[in-house]
Design an enzyme around this catalytic site. Structure first.
Site, PDB file in Angstrom:
ATOM      1  N   GLU A 120       0.841  -1.193   0.000  1.00 59.92           N
ATOM      2  CA  GLU A 120       0.000   0.000   0.000  1.00 59.92           C
ATOM      3  C   GLU A 120       0.877   1.245   0.000  1.00 59.92           C
ATOM      4  OE1 GLU A 120      -3.325   0.294   0.011  1.00 59.92           O
ATOM      5  OE2 GLU A 120      -4.105  -1.657   0.693  1.00 59.92           O
ATOM      6  N   ASP A 166      -7.228   1.792  -7.578  1.00 65.95           N
ATOM      7  CA  ASP A 166      -5.901   2.127  -7.055  1.00 65.95           C
ATOM      8  C   ASP A 166      -4.818   1.246  -7.689  1.00 65.95           C
ATOM      9  OD1 ASP A 166      -7.184   0.004  -5.461  1.00 65.95           O
ATOM     10  OD2 ASP A 166      -5.393   0.080  -4.218  1.00 65.95           O
TER      11      ASP A 166
END
Ligand SMILES: [Zn+2]
Length: 203
Positions: A120, A166
């Protein structure tokens, strides 16, 4: 940057460790050959707070922000979190399965969590990531490639198309790929320990 190492238990010596309960064993005999890049910020677009780590470790205060009500009961994690300043956090051993991809498919193989490592990037779909984040991502990629037979890297948006967006349009795949090519030249060992690390074609 000093070369990092993934230890025999799957923890990176360059990362701060916060253990997540949201993980389990990978299927027997699976080869870890895919990196999945994400972005996250909590609340969305706000950086530097404790909430991402709190979410991934089951400690999120759902009353801390009105938007967190949507996260109630969510059991998710990632292996790594790269903060805006380049600080690296690890929640799950890379030998374990982190719960980052959800329903996903890559090259006909379902359930990407089984055979991937999830990273992430602290950020959003609406603004550029920081140079320091790319430097840390590259060093982490190199450390992982020395340990696992990585062959491909994709964004969450590529393996869960239509459901996820994303790391988004501001993630610089070209820069990541170019620095990886440079890293290969500087470190022949990486050529031996990775197949050609394929990046998504950027259009
Ligand atoms: Zn994601």
């Amino acid at each position: 940057m000093q070369a990092w190492k993934i230890d025999e238990d799957g923890w990176c010596d360059g990362a701060v460790r916060y253990d997540s309960p949201y993980c389990d064993a990978r299927p027997e005999g699976v080869e870890i050959d895919l990196l999945v890049i994400h972005n996250i910020s909590l609340p969305a677009g706000h950086f530097g707070g404790p909430h991402v780590s709190d979410l991934f470790t089951g400690r999120l205060d759902y009353n801390a922000d009105p938007s967190f009500a949507d996260l109630c009961g969510l059991q998710v994690s990632a292996h790594f979190f790269v903060r805006r300043d380049g600080a690296l956090v690890q929640y799950v051993s890379t030998d374990q399965r982190a719960w980052h991809a959800g329903t996903s498919t890559f090259e006909g193989r379902p359930q990407c969590n089984a055979y991937s490592i999830g990273i992430e990037m602290e950020g959003s779909d609406f603004q550029p990531f920081q140079p320091e984040q790319y430097r840390v991502l590259l060093a982490l990629t190199a450390a992982l490639a020395r340990r696992y037979p990585l062959a491909q890297v994709r964004g969450h948006e590529h393996i869960a198309a239509g459901r996820k967006t994303d790391p988004g349009p501001f993630f610089d795949w070209d820069a990541y790929q170019q620095s990886w090519q440079l890293a290969l030249r500087g470190q022949p060992a990486l050529v031996l320990t990775t197949r050609a690390l394929g990046f998504p074609s950027v259009v």
